[in-house]
Design an enzyme around this catalytic site. Structure first.
Site, PDB file in Angstrom:
ATOM      1  N   ALA A   1       0.826  -1.205   0.000  1.00 21.89           N
ATOM      2  CA  ALA A   1       0.000   0.000   0.000  1.00 21.89           C
ATOM      3  C   ALA A   1       0.860   1.254   0.000  1.00 21.89           C
ATOM      4  CB  ALA A   1      -0.919   0.001   1.224  1.00 21.89           C
ATOM      5  N   ALA A   2       0.500   2.211  -0.852  1.00 22.00           N
ATOM      6  CA  ALA A   2       1.263   3.457  -0.958  1.00 22.00           C
ATOM      7  C   ALA A   2       1.257   4.233   0.351  1.00 22.00           C
ATOM      8  CB  ALA A   2       0.697   4.318  -2.079  1.00 22.00           C
ATOM      9  N   CYS A   3       0.166   4.129   1.127  1.00 22.01           N
ATOM     10  CA  CYS A   3       0.085   4.873   2.383  1.00 22.01           C
ATOM     11  C   CYS A   3       0.999   4.302   3.453  1.00 22.01           C
ATOM     12  CB  CYS A   3      -1.364   4.915   2.889  1.00 22.01           C
ATOM     13  SG  CYS A   3      -2.183   3.325   2.928  1.00 22.01           S
ATOM     14  N   HIS A   4       1.629   3.139   3.165  1.00 18.80           N
ATOM     15  CA  HIS A   4       2.589   2.556   4.100  1.00 18.80           C
ATOM     16  C   HIS A   4       3.995   2.578   3.518  1.00 18.80           C
ATOM     17  CE1 HIS A   4      -1.006   0.043   5.738  1.00 18.80           C
ATOM     18  NE2 HIS A   4      -0.950   1.231   6.284  1.00 18.80           N
ATOM     19  N   SER A   5       4.243   3.454   2.543  1.00 21.26           N
ATOM     20  CA  SER A   5       5.524   3.451   1.839  1.00 21.26           C
ATOM     21  C   SER A   5       6.705   3.754   2.755  1.00 21.26           C
ATOM     22  CB  SER A   5       5.487   4.469   0.694  1.00 21.26           C
ATOM     23  OG  SER A   5       5.216   5.771   1.187  1.00 21.26           O
TER      24      SER A   5
END
Length: 422
Positions: free
Chosen positions: A363-367
């Site tokens: 997930a991008a929000c956990h990059s």
């Protein structure tokens, strides 16, 4: 894919984009619709002069387009800033409605709190909200784990978690990392049936469809949900702007919605604030394209994804582990989650050595946690060692087999470099 991104000067080296589950580029038709609205519909939609009336007409048409895409009614669509706001509105509404129902029934305060059920693979805009409300002492929260056999949230587990004070079940339609499609229709039917049997208050049912739209058919009546979250820029084939919407079944009549904002009364006072006409125009056009072309999008992405997995197997052979192949479970046609096995081949390391492939480890929000195993994959039963090496490769409707060949070769060369450095 290369054709989509070649207009960007930063991408003039012909990068291969395979991170469509994080965001999609904007379709040319959507760009035109957005530009036309900026040029011609700059007026306030609440005004009676031409520019305002034009804006209002665009918003009305966009609402109809979005509703048609999901098989709903236009009066049940509320435009929001995105999926995060839509999801927050649903949880806020469920809690407010629980207390209102208690007051209306004159039950008083019997010590019971509203109870929310979600899965352990939900987007943070559901999971973190529920956890925050629990810490504040405002709700009870049950996080149902996905099955390590199927990768899905099983209806049996959701039903077993339902209590007399349960006010909301929120389960995503498809997971953004694994692409596994959840049995929302079965969950909806069984929760409603359970409530009818025990005579308890109604449970509101919500699904976040951000990853499913543009990839598979989504019909709110078939799913049997009260709320459905819509996001313009997610998925393999939505290609819309960064704006969202919320479907509410029988908005304000059959199903409640409580505003989190107060202001000028726009969106029938459910979401006040002067409407973002250009972005709404773009979302409406993107929804129209999905409605018209979904079958072609779906079949193309499935073909490209299958070719991608075949090429990966041919190149990496027994060093490969697919993290989202669960027997008996359906998955999105565009999503491949795979680990290349071996020491020093963590997903973020492999991608950092790729010269052309643009993808992600999850997930991008956990990059900012890219060096840690994905909690989603761990929940699905993938071991930490394998999950650390995970790559999420998600294709779009413009990704070609030629793109796949370039991407796989790039991965092969990156892995070779890393192995030589051991």
């Amino acid at each position: 894919s290369r054709g989509t991104l070649s207009t960007s000067p930063l991408l003039s080296l012909c990068y291969i984009y395979m991170d469509y589950n994080a965001t999609t580029p904007v379709a040319p038709e959507v760009i035109r619709a957005t530009y036309d609205a900026m040029r011609d519909a700059w007026g306030n939609p609440s005004s009676s002069y031409v520019a305002g009336l034009t804006a209002k007409a665009i918003i009305t048409q966009s609402r109809e387009n979005v509703a048609r895409m999901i098989g709903g009614n236009s009066e049940d669509i509320i435009f929001t800033s995105g999926g995060t706001e839509s999801n927050n509105m649903v949880l806020h509404t469920a809690v407010e409605h629980f207390w209102k129902s208690q007051r209306d029934a004159r039950k008083g305060d019997d010590g019971s709190q509203p109870h929310i059920i979600a899965s352990d693979v939900e987007h943070d805009s559901v999971k973190l909200v529920a956890e925050h409300l629990k810490r504040e002492g405002k709700v009870d929260f049950t996080c149902v784990p996905v099955s390590k056999t199927t990768g899905r949230v099983e209806a049996d587990d959701v039903v077993a978690a339902v209590r007399p004070n349960t006010c909301l079940v929120s389960i995503m339609l498809a997971n953004n990392e694994t692409g596994i499609i959840m049995p929302i229709r079965e969950i909806s039917q069984r929760v409603r049936s359970l409530r009818q049997q025990d005579g308890c208050a109604r449970v509101l049912i919500h699904t976040d469809a951000a990853q499913a739209l543009g990839k598979i058919p989504v019909d709110v009546k078939e799913l049997g949900v009260d709320y459905l979250t819509i996001v313009g820029h997610k998925g393999g084939s939505f290609y819309g702007p960064r704006i969202g919407a919320l479907y509410v079944n029988g908005l304000g009549v059959k199903t409640p919605l409580y505003s989190m904002l107060f202001g000028g009364g726009q969106e029938r006072n459910f979401r006040p604030g002067t409407e973002n006409t250009p972005m709404i125009a773009g979302l409406g056009k993107a929804a129209e394209l999905v409605t018209d072309r979904l079958s072609d999008y779906e079949s193309h992405m499935l073909d490209v994804r299958e070719y991608l997995e075949e090429r990966l197997k041919a190149v990496f052979k027994d060093k490969l582990h697919f993290n989202n192949h669960f027997q008996g479970s359906d998955r999105l046609p565009n999503t491949c989650n795979v680990s290349i096995l071996g020491p020093g081949l963590q997903g973020w390391r492999v991608l950092s050595h790729c010269k052309k492939l643009l993808a992600s480890v999850g997930a991008a929000c956990h990059s900012d946690h890219g060096d840690r195993p994905s909690p989603i994959l761990l929940s699905c039963g993938v071991t930490p060692e394998v999950a650390s090496n995970a790559l999420r490769l998600s294709v779009g409707h413009r990704t070609s087999r030629e793109d796949v060949d370039v991407a796989v070769k790039d991965l092969q060369e990156a892995v070779k470099l890393l192995e030589q450095s051991q």
